[in-house]
Design a protein around this motif. Structure first.
Motif: not given
Length: 271
Positions: A56-57, A8-9
């Motif tokens: 993120s990541d 998911t961003t």
């Protein structure tokens, strides 16, 4: 890992209304700042740790963090990893959690190994940090090139001034970059990607934007990377660990200057 969560961003930066003084007057502006978010890792149904990170990541971060803490060494040791990033949770189930590993997380220890003065802050570091024996070599121009490439790809740092950057590299180019408000998080994101994609690192280099502390040196050893580059300075304990663990530390890589601190035999011009 039998279950791979869907990626998911989430935004990693936001804007903030500020008043900036430019030397002669104060002007209202919009500034870009890094987003900071909590992430609680639930391990086998129990709260294990809460990290503060750049969202993120996240899969890489959780995987790398567990490896850095000595709870896993291979991706297959994770049975499942489920994310609830909107709520700030990661749910992890391990195939076999050794009670000793869990008990020793964050327990301080100083000892010696093989007759040398190898010092560890934590028990699990003693169990998982291994001596690196790579024969990889790097030239001084390649050191400058990789650090310049890292800085050029650090777009969010240029926008916010608030993120650390790390990269896994060959001798000629960056293969993978990760950014985070926490320098250890950036490296754990690299470590997690290495484990998840089963990458060989014997011929790889780590480039890093932050200070080389003892924990950074230990992470490099756990990954198995033998050359660590940074634009910043190392600490004395980091250098003692790097010397003992077989890691070449190159710091203060800026413009046309750098300093080789340990294992100079891997830098061609120092041989």
């Amino acid at each position: 890992m039998s279950e791979e969560p869907a990626a998911t961003t989430f935004p990693t930066t936001t804007t903030w209304s500020i008043h900036r003084y430019n030397g002669s007057e104060v002007l209202p502006e919009e500034d870009t700042v890094a987003i900071e978010a909590p992430l609680t890792i639930q391990l086998d149904g129990e709260e294990f740790a809460t990290l503060v990170y750049t969202p993120s990541d996240t899969i890489d971060l959780v995987t790398g963090f567990l490896a850095s803490e000595g709870l896993i060494r291979f991706i297959d040791q994770i049975e499942s990893l489920t994310l609830e990033e909107d709520r700030g949770f990661a749910h992890v189930k391990l195939r076999q959690l050794h009670q000793l590993s869990r008990q020793l997380v964050s327990k301080r220890f100083i000892g010696s190994c093989c007759g040398k003065s190898r010092q560890f802050y934590f028990h699990n570091d003693m169990r998982t940090a291994k001596t690196v024996t790579t024969k990889l070599q790097l030239t001084i121009p390649q050191c400058f090139h990789l650090m310049n490439e890292l800085q050029e790809q650090s777009a969010e740092f240029r926008l916010t001034g608030g993120l650390h950057n790390a990269a896994l590299c060959t001798v000629n180019k960056l293969l993978l970059t990760r950014a985070d408000i926490g320098r250890h998080n950036a490296l754990d994101k690299i470590y997690g990607h290495i484990l998840r994609h089963r990458l060989s690192v014997r011929d790889k280099v780590l480039a890093f934007s932050g200070r080389i502390s003892s924990e950074v040196a230990l992470k490099a050893a756990k990954m198995g990377v033998g050359i660590l580059l940074s634009k910043s300075a190392p600490t004395d304990l980091a250098l003692r660990l790097a010397e003992d663990l077989g890691i070449t530390v190159v710091g203060f890589i800026r413009r046309d200057h750098l300093t080789v601190y340990t294992h100079p035999e891997r830098i061609v011009e120092c041989r």
